[in-house]
Design a protein around this motif. Sequence first.
Motif, PDB file in Angstrom:
ATOM      1  N   ALA A   2       0.830  -1.168  -0.078  1.00  0.00           N
ATOM      2  CA  ALA A   2       0.028  -0.058   0.037  1.00  0.00           C
ATOM      3  C   ALA A   2       0.926   1.160  -0.135  1.00  0.00           C
ATOM      4  N   GLN A   3       0.464   2.280  -0.787  1.00  0.00           N
ATOM      5  CA  GLN A   3       1.225   3.465  -0.738  1.00  0.00           C
ATOM      6  C   GLN A   3       0.592   4.480  -0.175  1.00  0.00           C
ATOM      7  N   ALA A   4       1.164   5.273   0.467  1.00  0.00           N
ATOM      8  CA  ALA A   4       0.600   6.407   1.094  1.00  0.00           C
ATOM      9  C   ALA A   4       1.629   7.757   0.797  1.00  0.00           C
ATOM     10  N   PRO A   5       0.917   8.948   0.735  1.00  0.00           N
ATOM     11  CA  PRO A   5       1.886  10.303   0.641  1.00  0.00           C
ATOM     12  C   PRO A   5       2.794  10.445   1.608  1.00  0.00           C
ATOM     13  N   MET A   6       3.811  11.130   1.188  1.00  0.00           N
ATOM     14  CA  MET A   6       5.038  11.304   1.977  1.00  0.00           C
ATOM     15  C   MET A   6       4.654  12.190   3.127  1.00  0.00           C
ATOM     16  N   GLU A   7       3.872  13.355   3.108  1.00  0.00           N
ATOM     17  CA  GLU A   7       3.630  14.211   4.407  1.00  0.00           C
ATOM     18  C   GLU A   7       3.082  13.443   5.424  1.00  0.00           C
ATOM     19  N   GLU A   8       3.442  13.663   6.686  1.00  0.00           N
ATOM     20  CA  GLU A   8       2.856  13.295   7.995  1.00  0.00           C
ATOM     21  C   GLU A   8       1.387  13.916   7.844  1.00  0.00           C
ATOM     22  N   GLU A   9       0.355  13.037   8.120  1.00  0.00           N
ATOM     23  CA  GLU A   9      -0.958  13.577   8.271  1.00  0.00           C
ATOM     24  C   GLU A   9      -1.357  13.330   9.969  1.00  0.00           C
ATOM     25  N   GLU A  10      -2.580  13.364  10.160  1.00  0.00           N
ATOM     26  CA  GLU A  10      -2.994  13.016  11.543  1.00  0.00           C
ATOM     27  C   GLU A  10      -2.598  11.849  12.070  1.00  0.00           C
ATOM     28  N   CYS A  11      -2.692  10.739  11.215  1.00  0.00           N
ATOM     29  CA  CYS A  11      -2.365   9.458  11.707  1.00  0.00           C
ATOM     30  C   CYS A  11      -0.701   9.046  11.027  1.00  0.00           C
ATOM     31  N   PRO A  12       0.046   9.075  12.283  1.00  0.00           N
ATOM     32  CA  PRO A  12       1.390   8.905  12.136  1.00  0.00           C
ATOM     33  C   PRO A  12       1.777   7.552  11.456  1.00  0.00           C
ATOM     34  N   LEU A 133     -19.391   8.303  14.645  1.00  0.00           N
ATOM     35  CA  LEU A 133     -18.729   9.373  13.747  1.00  0.00           C
ATOM     36  C   LEU A 133     -17.373   9.306  13.305  1.00  0.00           C
ATOM     37  N   ALA A 134     -17.080   8.065  13.469  1.00  0.00           N
ATOM     38  CA  ALA A 134     -15.809   7.775  13.027  1.00  0.00           C
ATOM     39  C   ALA A 134     -15.651   7.766  11.485  1.00  0.00           C
ATOM     40  N   ASP A 135     -14.458   8.103  10.962  1.00  0.00           N
ATOM     41  CA  ASP A 135     -13.952   7.883   9.680  1.00  0.00           C
ATOM     42  C   ASP A 135     -13.653   6.500   9.323  1.00  0.00           C
ATOM     43  N   PRO A 136     -14.301   5.670   8.727  1.00  0.00           N
ATOM     44  CA  PRO A 136     -13.821   4.450   8.641  1.00  0.00           C
ATOM     45  C   PRO A 136     -12.638   4.018   7.751  1.00  0.00           C
ATOM     46  N   GLY A 137     -12.512   5.337   6.828  1.00  0.00           N
ATOM     47  CA  GLY A 137     -11.230   5.376   5.964  1.00  0.00           C
ATOM     48  C   GLY A 137      -9.895   5.244   6.798  1.00  0.00           C
ATOM     49  N   ALA A 138     -10.108   6.101   7.726  1.00  0.00           N
ATOM     50  CA  ALA A 138      -8.720   6.050   8.577  1.00  0.00           C
ATOM     51  C   ALA A 138      -8.360   4.976   9.158  1.00  0.00           C
ATOM     52  N   VAL A 139      -9.517   4.192   9.859  1.00  0.00           N
ATOM     53  CA  VAL A 139      -9.193   2.923  10.447  1.00  0.00           C
ATOM     54  C   VAL A 139      -8.767   1.870   9.794  1.00  0.00           C
ATOM     55  N   ALA A 140      -9.583   1.910   8.403  1.00  0.00           N
ATOM     56  CA  ALA A 140      -9.161   0.848   7.493  1.00  0.00           C
ATOM     57  C   ALA A 140      -7.870   0.915   6.960  1.00  0.00           C
ATOM     58  N   SER A 141      -7.344   2.350   6.563  1.00  0.00           N
ATOM     59  CA  SER A 141      -5.887   2.606   6.236  1.00  0.00           C
ATOM     60  C   SER A 141      -4.828   1.857   7.468  1.00  0.00           C
ATOM     61  N   MET A 142      -5.399   1.869   8.474  1.00  0.00           N
ATOM     62  CA  MET A 142      -4.321   1.634   9.635  1.00  0.00           C
ATOM     63  C   MET A 142      -4.080   0.096   9.517  1.00  0.00           C
ATOM     64  N   PHE A 143      -5.262  -0.664   9.283  1.00  0.00           N
ATOM     65  CA  PHE A 143      -5.095  -2.301   9.267  1.00  0.00           C
ATOM     66  C   PHE A 143      -4.626  -2.337   7.666  1.00  0.00           C
ATOM     67  N   TRP A 144      -4.644  -1.904   7.008  1.00  0.00           N
ATOM     68  CA  TRP A 144      -4.280  -2.122   5.706  1.00  0.00           C
ATOM     69  C   TRP A 144      -2.602  -1.930   5.451  1.00  0.00           C
ATOM     70  N   VAL A 145      -2.201  -0.988   6.209  1.00  0.00           N
ATOM     71  CA  VAL A 145      -0.792  -0.656   6.344  1.00  0.00           C
ATOM     72  C   VAL A 145      -0.209  -1.697   7.229  1.00  0.00           C
ATOM     73  N   ASP A 146      -0.907  -1.927   8.192  1.00  0.00           N
ATOM     74  CA  ASP A 146      -0.329  -3.037   9.224  1.00  0.00           C
ATOM     75  C   ASP A 146      -0.182  -4.272   8.577  1.00  0.00           C
ATOM     76  N   ALA A 147      -1.092  -4.554   7.753  1.00  0.00           N
ATOM     77  CA  ALA A 147      -0.801  -5.803   7.006  1.00  0.00           C
ATOM     78  C   ALA A 147       0.590  -5.811   6.394  1.00  0.00           C
ATOM     79  N   GLU A 148       0.912  -4.874   5.799  1.00  0.00           N
ATOM     80  CA  GLU A 148       2.116  -5.020   4.918  1.00  0.00           C
ATOM     81  C   GLU A 148       3.089  -4.939   5.891  1.00  0.00           C
ATOM     82  N   LEU A 149       3.128  -4.487   7.103  1.00  0.00           N
ATOM     83  CA  LEU A 149       4.021  -4.670   8.394  1.00  0.00           C
ATOM     84  C   LEU A 149       4.364  -5.868   8.828  1.00  0.00           C
ATOM     85  N   GLY A 150       3.618  -6.790   8.033  1.00  0.00           N
ATOM     86  CA  GLY A 150       3.763  -8.355   8.677  1.00  0.00           C
ATOM     87  C   GLY A 150       2.807  -8.483   9.858  1.00  0.00           C
ATOM     88  N   SER A 151       1.850  -7.979   9.923  1.00  0.00           N
ATOM     89  CA  SER A 151       1.082  -8.440  10.900  1.00  0.00           C
ATOM     90  C   SER A 151       0.370  -9.533  10.512  1.00  0.00           C
TER      91      SER A 151
END
Length: 377
Positions: A2-12, A133-151
């Motif tokens: 998964a690819q994310a933009p370079m700049e740091e956003e709210e979610c580190p 009121l959560a943005d599921p995208g933020a939560v989804a991204s986290m699991f998605w990225v984590d999967a790449e990190l060998g979770s």
Amino acid sequence: MAQAPMEEEECPELIPIEDQEVAGEEAELSHGTKIPVTIITGYLGAGKTTLLNYILTEQHSKRIAVILNEFGEGSALEKSLAISQGGELYEEWLELRNGCLCCSVKDNGLKAIENLMQKKGKFDYILLETTGLADPGAVASMFWVDAELGSDIYLDGIVSVVDAKYGLQHLTEEKPDGLINEATRQVGLADLIIINKTDLISQEELNKIRTAVRSINGLVKILETQRSRVDLCEVLDLHAFDSLSGISLQKKLQHVQTTHPHLDKSIVTVTFEILGNTTEENLNEFIQNLLWERSVKDKAGHPMEVIRLKGLVSIKDKSHQVIVQGVHELYDLEETTVSWKEDDERTNRLVLIGRNLDKDILKQVFIATMTEKQENS
Ligand SMILES: Nc1nc2c(ncn2[C@@H]2O[C@H](COP(=O)(O)OP(=O)(O)OP(=O)(O)O)[C@@H](O)[C@H]2O)c(=O)[nH]1
Ligand SMILES: [Zn+2]
């Protein structure tokens, strides 16, 4: 990858990921041991907890862990983790340092899940309920990225529960800052929609809410329920984010139609097909301009805002179809197990869900990106 933009956003956590080639076979193999997580989202009171409780008490052979997150008093977020197995219910409380699930669950929640798995053996499945009121995208991204990190955990799909009675009201709610409201975002991101509480509305009202949901998300499967009673196999193991969905995705994408704005400032689904091959470089450029640079604009000059992206594309020199997945700024290309046949016409089909999307402009930009670089190389 998964690819994310370079700049740091709210979610580190959304750090760029090193490209790593994952062969189709390898990916398939690892899915055998990884545990799926389904995100259950939906507006306040739509029926998310009812759905989870229903799933936990239903007869099934799976060992399902459920994470409910509710905001308690003060800034601490307490999360209850319930695990059902053979009718027995375990419960543990997880304490999170701050109130933002997307920033803290990775540090604490995911670790806690992994610790718990070590203690009690693996679960077969994880369900996570976000707050209304959560943005599921933020939560989804986290699991998605984590999967790449060998979770051990991978994202299976996003399920949104829509309140049949108040859903329309939630979807049309205007945010003062002109942002997309939460309810619409949740519908736009979903892989499965459950329109719940149908007992409270007439057939005519049901048609209205169904039409509204469909106008936002042309790709999603819609179920209609009372008390969130669903067939488990319709909710679990959707494989919405991996290449295993290659064959079904192809069929699905062929039936998607571009939708038209139904509600004010609403999100729509746009789909288009471009014949031929693209290159990975060109495709990355197209997607990054769209998702990261926001340099693709509609006729009125508004940047196109994509919250969900799905597609099957043909990359030059690759024998198999490539699946494209995007959630907000995060995207991923993965080769599927579906190969292009000799007599197949190579083609690229994309589905985008978002705001200010203009199909003709998107097509033009895609074709321009495709040809421009290929001529140079
Ligand atoms: N009439 C009716 N009520 C329902 C139905 N499904 C759930 N409810 C009720 O709606 C209320 C909210 O349901 P929950 O499952 O707690 O909704 P939720 O989405 O988890 O709510 P939050 O976590 O507060 O955002 C509860 O009182 C449920 O009993 C349904 O199909 N029909
Ligand atoms: Zn709830």
